[in-house]
Design a protein around this motif. Structure first.
Motif, PDB file in Angstrom:
ATOM      1  N   GLU A   1       0.817  -1.212   0.000  1.00 50.70           N
ATOM      2  CA  GLU A   1       0.000   0.000   0.000  1.00 50.70           C
ATOM      3  C   GLU A   1       0.852   1.264   0.000  1.00 50.70           C
ATOM      4  OE1 GLU A   1      -3.169   0.126   2.798  1.00 50.70           O
ATOM      5  OE2 GLU A   1      -4.127  -1.667   1.980  1.00 50.70           O
ATOM      6  N   LYS A   2       2.041   1.206   0.553  1.00 53.84           N
ATOM      7  CA  LYS A   2       2.919   2.382   0.523  1.00 53.84           C
ATOM      8  C   LYS A   2       3.325   2.701  -0.912  1.00 53.84           C
ATOM      9  CE  LYS A   2       4.844   2.012   5.145  1.00 53.84           C
ATOM     10  NZ  LYS A   2       6.059   1.824   5.945  1.00 53.84           N
ATOM     11  N   ARG A   3       3.579   1.661  -1.694  1.00 46.69           N
ATOM     12  CA  ARG A   3       3.959   1.866  -3.091  1.00 46.69           C
ATOM     13  C   ARG A   3       2.787   2.445  -3.876  1.00 46.69           C
ATOM     14  NH1 ARG A   3       4.158  -1.331  -8.001  1.00 46.69           N
ATOM     15  NH2 ARG A   3       5.855  -0.544  -9.281  1.00 46.69           N
ATOM     16  N   VAL A   4       1.588   1.922  -3.653  1.00 46.46           N
ATOM     17  CA  VAL A   4       0.397   2.428  -4.346  1.00 46.46           C
ATOM     18  C   VAL A   4       0.152   3.884  -3.964  1.00 46.46           C
ATOM     19  CG1 VAL A   4      -2.090   2.128  -4.669  1.00 46.46           C
ATOM     20  CG2 VAL A   4      -0.618   0.127  -4.513  1.00 46.46           C
ATOM     21  N   SER A   5       0.337   4.198  -2.692  1.00 49.03           N
ATOM     22  CA  SER A   5       0.163   5.573  -2.233  1.00 49.03           C
ATOM     23  C   SER A   5       1.185   6.500  -2.884  1.00 49.03           C
ATOM     24  CB  SER A   5       0.293   5.616  -0.709  1.00 49.03           C
ATOM     25  OG  SER A   5       0.138   6.918  -0.240  1.00 49.03           O
ATOM     26  N   ALA A   6       2.425   6.047  -3.011  1.00 49.83           N
ATOM     27  CA  ALA A   6       3.464   6.856  -3.653  1.00 49.83           C
ATOM     28  C   ALA A   6       3.165   7.070  -5.132  1.00 49.83           C
ATOM     29  CB  ALA A   6       4.826   6.188  -3.476  1.00 49.83           C
ATOM     30  N   ILE A   7       2.665   6.042  -5.790  1.00 49.43           N
ATOM     31  CA  ILE A   7       2.293   6.177  -7.203  1.00 49.43           C
ATOM     32  C   ILE A   7       1.162   7.183  -7.353  1.00 49.43           C
ATOM     33  CG2 ILE A   7       1.251   4.971  -9.168  1.00 49.43           C
ATOM     34  CD1 ILE A   7       2.834   2.480  -8.278  1.00 49.43           C
ATOM     35  N   ALA A   8       0.159   7.085  -6.481  1.00 45.35           N
ATOM     36  CA  ALA A   8      -0.973   8.016  -6.536  1.00 45.35           C
ATOM     37  C   ALA A   8      -0.490   9.451  -6.333  1.00 45.35           C
ATOM     38  CB  ALA A   8      -2.013   7.644  -5.488  1.00 45.35           C
ATOM     39  N   ALA A   9       0.400   9.667  -5.372  1.00 41.63           N
ATOM     40  CA  ALA A   9       0.918  11.016  -5.119  1.00 41.63           C
ATOM     41  C   ALA A   9       1.706  11.536  -6.319  1.00 41.63           C
ATOM     42  CB  ALA A   9       1.789  11.016  -3.865  1.00 41.63           C
ATOM     43  N   SER A  10       2.528  10.692  -6.906  1.00 40.69           N
ATOM     44  CA  SER A  10       3.325  11.102  -8.062  1.00 40.69           C
ATOM     45  C   SER A  10       2.446  11.447  -9.256  1.00 40.69           C
ATOM     46  CB  SER A  10       4.301   9.996  -8.455  1.00 40.69           C
ATOM     47  OG  SER A  10       5.223   9.773  -7.439  1.00 40.69           O
ATOM     48  N   VAL A  11       1.451  10.608  -9.518  1.00 36.02           N
ATOM     49  CA  VAL A  11       0.567  10.849 -10.658  1.00 36.02           C
ATOM     50  C   VAL A  11      -0.264  12.112 -10.427  1.00 36.02           C
ATOM     51  CG1 VAL A  11      -1.416   9.938 -11.938  1.00 36.02           C
ATOM     52  CG2 VAL A  11       0.511   8.457 -11.417  1.00 36.02           C
ATOM     53  N   GLY A  12      -0.763  12.298  -9.208  1.00 36.07           N
ATOM     54  CA  GLY A  12      -1.552  13.501  -8.906  1.00 36.07           C
ATOM     55  C   GLY A  12      -0.733  14.767  -9.067  1.00 36.07           C
ATOM     56  N   GLN A  13       0.466  14.771  -8.542  1.00 33.46           N
ATOM     57  CA  GLN A  13       1.340  15.940  -8.668  1.00 33.46           C
ATOM     58  C   GLN A  13       1.697  16.189 -10.131  1.00 33.46           C
ATOM     59  OE1 GLN A  13       4.792  15.890  -6.166  1.00 33.46           O
ATOM     60  NE2 GLN A  13       5.684  17.707  -7.113  1.00 33.46           N
TER      61      GLN A  13
END
Length: 187
Positions: A73-85
């Motif tokens: 879930e940490k990786r998914v959260s990091a991907i979501a943050a990167s894509v959103g930014q």
């Protein structure tokens, strides 16, 4: 009467030289009455399709399921943050939209491309220089992740810019081992 060649099995003692040298044994053809030959049976297309379906079901039952790595879930959260930014940076013109193509599905990419074109059109028409300062100094304040089903997450992000704070919602789905954004909403 049909002709059928059969090859009788001779004991190796009858031909000791052939057995010792590895040479083939002599072949003697024999006639066999046609009544002892099994006749082929007619197979209907329905029987053939049922047999193929049964074979496919048997192969599927015997097949081993693909090995999927555990979802971090940490990786998914990091991907979501990167894509959103990155999506906010695309809207601001500081990042090319082509960089988003590997992460977004076709529908989301098209919607982001349309919105980017509208923002760019507004920026060209605007005479104020404030439009060029938009979307600079972006940072992700928080990321909230929710698992919808196995291999699918929805994330909500709070992204701050120097002049305002924005909300971004996206849906990430695991497709062929890669995470794809299938829905993207930018507030």
């Amino acid at each position: 009467m049909q002709n059928l060649l059969t090859f009788p099995q001779f004991p190796t003692e009858a031909f000791p030289l052939a057995a010792a040298s590895g040479a083939p044994r002599p072949v003697t053809p024999q006639r066999v009455p046609s009544s002892s030959i099994p006749q082929p049976t007619a197979i209907t297309s329905l029987q053939l399709s049922r047999q193929k379906a049964a074979d496919a079901n048997e192969r599927a039952a015997n097949a081993t399921p693909p090995i999927t790595p555990p979802i971090d879930e940490k990786r998914v959260s990091a991907i979501a943050a990167s894509v959103g930014q990155a999506a906010i940076e695309v809207l601001g013109g500081s990042r090319p939209i082509k960089q988003m193509q590997p992460w977004l599905d076709a529908k989301s990419f098209e919607r982001l491309q349309t919105r980017t074109a509208l923002v760019e059109n507004f920026r060209r028409r605007s005479s104020a220089n404030t439009a060029t300062r938009l979307h600079r100094g972006i940072s992700v304040r928080s990321t909230h992740l929710c698992q919808v089903r196995e291999g699918a997450y929805e994330a909500s992000l709070v992204i701050s810019e120097p002049s305002r704070v924005r909300a971004v919602a996206l849906r990430l789905e695991l497709r062929r081992g890669n995470w794809k954004v299938t829905a993207l909403e930018i507030g």
